[in-house]
Design a protein around this motif. Structure first.
Motif, PDB file in Angstrom:
ATOM      1  N   ALA A 171      30.799  26.036  42.908  1.00 30.73           N
ATOM      2  CA  ALA A 171      30.855  27.039  43.978  1.00 30.73           C
ATOM      3  C   ALA A 171      31.093  26.377  45.337  1.00 30.73           C
ATOM      4  O   ALA A 171      31.898  26.860  46.142  1.00 30.73           O
ATOM      5  N   GLU A 172      30.414  25.269  45.590  1.00 27.53           N
ATOM      6  CA  GLU A 172      30.584  24.557  46.868  1.00 27.53           C
ATOM      7  C   GLU A 172      31.983  23.948  46.976  1.00 27.53           C
ATOM      8  O   GLU A 172      32.592  23.975  48.044  1.00 27.53           O
ATOM      9  N   LEU A 173      32.498  23.415  45.860  1.00 30.58           N
ATOM     10  CA  LEU A 173      33.849  22.854  45.872  1.00 30.58           C
ATOM     11  C   LEU A 173      34.875  23.949  46.153  1.00 30.58           C
ATOM     12  O   LEU A 173      35.820  23.735  46.921  1.00 30.58           O
ATOM     13  N   CYS A 174      34.694  25.113  45.560  1.00 27.59           N
ATOM     14  CA  CYS A 174      35.598  26.238  45.830  1.00 27.59           C
ATOM     15  C   CYS A 174      35.558  26.638  47.302  1.00 27.59           C
ATOM     16  O   CYS A 174      36.606  26.877  47.922  1.00 27.59           O
ATOM     17  N   LEU A 175      34.366  26.700  47.866  1.00 24.31           N
ATOM     18  CA  LEU A 175      34.241  27.033  49.296  1.00 24.31           C
ATOM     19  C   LEU A 175      34.913  25.978  50.173  1.00 24.31           C
ATOM     20  O   LEU A 175      35.565  26.300  51.169  1.00 24.31           O
ATOM     21  N   LEU A 176      34.736  24.724  49.796  1.00 25.24           N
ATOM     22  CA  LEU A 176      35.369  23.641  50.541  1.00 25.24           C
ATOM     23  C   LEU A 176      36.888  23.789  50.508  1.00 25.24           C
ATOM     24  O   LEU A 176      37.555  23.682  51.542  1.00 25.24           O
ATOM     25  N   MET A 177      37.423  24.059  49.328  1.00 24.60           N
ATOM     26  CA  MET A 177      38.875  24.247  49.197  1.00 24.60           C
ATOM     27  C   MET A 177      39.336  25.433  50.040  1.00 24.60           C
ATOM     28  O   MET A 177      40.388  25.376  50.674  1.00 24.60           O
ATOM     29  N   GLU A 178      38.556  26.475  50.044  1.00 20.43           N
ATOM     30  CA  GLU A 178      38.899  27.658  50.832  1.00 20.43           C
ATOM     31  C   GLU A 178      38.921  27.320  52.329  1.00 20.43           C
ATOM     32  O   GLU A 178      39.801  27.760  53.061  1.00 20.43           O
ATOM     33  N   GLY A 232      34.602  34.356  43.975  1.00 22.53           N
ATOM     34  CA  GLY A 232      35.241  34.918  45.161  1.00 22.53           C
ATOM     35  C   GLY A 232      36.146  33.938  45.887  1.00 22.53           C
ATOM     36  O   GLY A 232      37.240  34.298  46.334  1.00 22.53           O
ATOM     37  N   SER A 233      35.713  32.700  46.014  1.00 21.99           N
ATOM     38  CA  SER A 233      36.517  31.701  46.721  1.00 21.99           C
ATOM     39  C   SER A 233      37.805  31.393  45.969  1.00 21.99           C
ATOM     40  O   SER A 233      38.870  31.253  46.574  1.00 21.99           O
TER      41      SER A 233
END
Length: 182
Positions: free
Chosen positions: A125-132, A164-165
């Motif tokens: 989840a944190e990696l997805c947010l970072l990519m976003e 979501g991200s």
């Protein structure tokens, strides 16, 4: 017991520094906020990637549009911590290869239900947010690098599950592709 208290105190210190940085930023002192987070990022050791993401993401946000090179450098540091490499100045052939692989995958699964990500997988989840968070800085810096990175990550993300991200990244990716390849 003592080690747990030190870790807990460190965790509270990070949370307080984050609140202070956001307060400075929202109060019209973005330079102070950037310095606070930069120092915090430099001096924190022994924290998980997931916890450090709480520092990297605002750093990227605070530098985007103001000092894009710094935002990209912070993003590279964060990506490397997760085992991802941002290839800059990629060849058109390598970008096209990644885009085609992702396009074929998205086409194959477009009418099938997506598997949802594990809500307990905090690292993903944190990696997805970072990519976003890297979307706009990378788009302004090197759109080819963004396309290649997102193409690879979307394929990875669809294996891990949709959140979501990732949905936002797929949407942004599709918009960029449609603008480049109508």
């Amino acid at each position: 017991s003592t080690q747990y208290r030190v870790l807990e105190a460190s965790e509270h210190h990070v949370q307080l520094q984050l609140v202070l940085a956001w307060t400075e930023y929202m109060g019209g002192q973005p330079d102070c906020a950037r310095v606070l987070l930069f120092d915090l990022n430099k001096n924190i050791t022994g924290m998980s990637r997931s916890k450090r993401s709480r520092i990297w993401m605002p750093l990227i946000q605070f530098h985007a549009f103001v000092d894009n090179e710094a935002a990209i450098a912070i993003g590279k540091e964060a990506l490397e911590a997760y085992g991802w490499k941002l290839k800059e100045k990629s060849s058109l052939l390598s970008i096209a290869k990644e885009v085609m692989k992702t396009g074929m995958l998205l086409y194959r699964i477009h009418d099938k239900p997506f598997r949802l990500s594990d809500p307990l997988d905090e690292e993903y989840a944190e990696l997805c947010l970072l990519m976003e968070h890297l979307l706009f800085p990378l788009l302004m810096h090197d759109a080819g690098a963004l396309l290649e990175l997102y193409a690879r990550f979307i394929r990875y993300g669809l294996q891990k599950g949709l959140n979501g991200s990732l949905a936002a990244m797929i949407s942004g990716y599709e918009l960029i592709i449609q603008r480049l390849l109508p």
